[in-house]
Design a protein around this motif. Structure first.
Motif, mmCIF file in Angstrom:
data_model
loop_
_atom_site.group_PDB
_atom_site.id
_atom_site.type_symbol
_atom_site.label_atom_id
_atom_site.label_comp_id
_atom_site.label_asym_id
_atom_site.label_seq_id
_atom_site.Cartn_x
_atom_site.Cartn_y
_atom_site.Cartn_z
ATOM 1 N N ALA A 186 27.890 5.262 38.871
ATOM 2 C CA ALA A 186 29.298 5.375 38.471
ATOM 3 C C ALA A 186 29.674 6.837 38.245
ATOM 4 O O ALA A 186 30.775 7.270 38.612
ATOM 5 N N LYS A 187 28.769 7.602 37.667
ATOM 6 C CA LYS A 187 29.045 9.021 37.445
ATOM 7 C C LYS A 187 29.138 9.781 38.765
ATOM 8 O O LYS A 187 29.985 10.672 38.927
ATOM 9 N N LEU A 188 28.272 9.436 39.722
ATOM 10 C CA LEU A 188 28.352 10.049 41.040
ATOM 11 C C LEU A 188 29.667 9.674 41.714
ATOM 12 O O LEU A 188 30.313 10.514 42.362
ATOM 13 N N ALA A 189 30.090 8.429 41.536
ATOM 14 C CA ALA A 189 31.363 7.981 42.099
ATOM 15 C C ALA A 189 32.519 8.803 41.540
ATOM 16 O O ALA A 189 33.439 9.194 42.275
ATOM 17 N N LEU A 190 32.478 9.076 40.243
ATOM 18 C CA LEU A 190 33.543 9.865 39.617
ATOM 19 C C LEU A 190 33.571 11.291 40.167
ATOM 20 O O LEU A 190 34.651 11.893 40.288
ATOM 21 N N MET A 191 32.389 11.823 40.498
ATOM 22 C CA MET A 191 32.342 13.167 41.072
ATOM 23 C C MET A 191 33.034 13.182 42.433
ATOM 24 O O MET A 191 33.762 14.126 42.768
#
Length: 291
Positions: A240-245
């Motif tokens: 999810a954090k990679l998606a936000l990036m």
């Protein structure tokens, strides 16, 4: 007509016998795991449980998982129940689905013991594996972050990259040990240098926050997260954090299609409830279905 009575009687007796067996199974199956227990114990509510399952439950609750009434933490070995289960399995009296699952867990238990013996004899990869199992509470082991840390530290100090990466994560989260960012950085850097994805994931987290004296570097955070995801170690929150990036253009160009794909991967993996919730909320905010 007379000759049919014994057959009818036998059929009726057989049904009654099977009904009695089915009722016995219901009493023997652990209410938490819904499986025949390998190490059955009685809890204070008088029910039979798998030892690891009820001990984990009681570490978080002070009530019975069956009656929901207040209950102490004492458990008592159910030796006769264990013997009964073993005899019923050998006799063929139990349904094959229950027996198959029970036998599979017996084999799993034997594998765990083999790995434990190797770890205790100084095998670093075995120690790392056992630490990972204790950390996640998998392979029939009760989740124990303190034991996990001990095995991971042994593996890391023996030069095992998997042990190093997971040890760095323990120091970062304070899992089984006091949270120590300097040591998290030390072991993450050592693991990442050996190509370990868990170490890369921890380094990404630390670059993102500028922790332990590292500069805040979104480009490096992004690179490390992508590498970790490609190696298959990111949990739902990491994805999810990679998606936000991708969505916010942090360390990379904005790519909403990639962001959506990663959010769906985060939901599918279900390894971190907060990560799954974050992904669902993001998709809903952007008018996208979660599935």
């Amino acid at each position: 007509a007379m000759s049919k009575r014994p057959l009818q009687h036998n059929a009726t007796s057989s049904k009654r016998f099977q009904a009695a067996i089915d009722e016995s199974i219901d009493e023997l199956v652990c209410p938490i795991t819904q499986a025949l227990p390998l190490d059955p114990v009685f809890a204070e509510d008088g029910k039979v449980y798998e030892r690891a399952a009820i001990e984990e439950w009681l570490s978080k609750h002070q009530r019975s998982p069956v009656t929901n009434l207040a209950m102490g933490k004492n458990v008592f070995a159910a030796t006769q129940i264990k013997t009964m289960i073993e005899r019923m399995v050998k006799s063929g009296a139990l349904p094959q689905d229950k027996v198959k699952a029970w036998r599979a867990r017996i084999m799993e238990q034997e594998h765990v013991e083999k790995v434990r013996r190797a770890a205790d004899a100084g095998d670093a990869p075995a120690a790392a594996q056992l630490g990972i199992w204790f950390n996640s509470g998998s392979m029939g082991l009760a989740k124990d972050e303190v034991k996990a840390f001990g095995y991971l530290k042994t593996a890391a100090e023996a030069g095992d990259a998997n042990g190093m990466g997971n040890l760095s994560d323990a120091y970062l989260r304070g899992a089984g040990v006091e949270k120590t960012l300097v040591l998290a950085l030390r072991w993450a850097a050592a693991a990442a240098a050996l190509g370990n994805a868990r170490g890369m994931s921890v380094l990404a987290e630390m670059y993102g926050k500028g922790a332990a004296g590292l500069p805040s570097d979104k480009g490096e955070e992004f690179r490390l997260r992508v590498n970790a995801e490609q190696k298959g170690v990111l949990n739902s929150m990491g994805m999810a954090k990679l998606a936000l990036m991708y969505a916010e253009g942090q360390g990379t160009a904005i790519d909403m299609a990639k962001a959506e794909t990663m959010m769906r991967k985060a939901i599918a993996q279900t390894s971190s409830e907060p990560g799954v919730e974050l992904a669902r909320a993001w998709l809903a905010k952007h008018g996208l279905p979660a599935a």
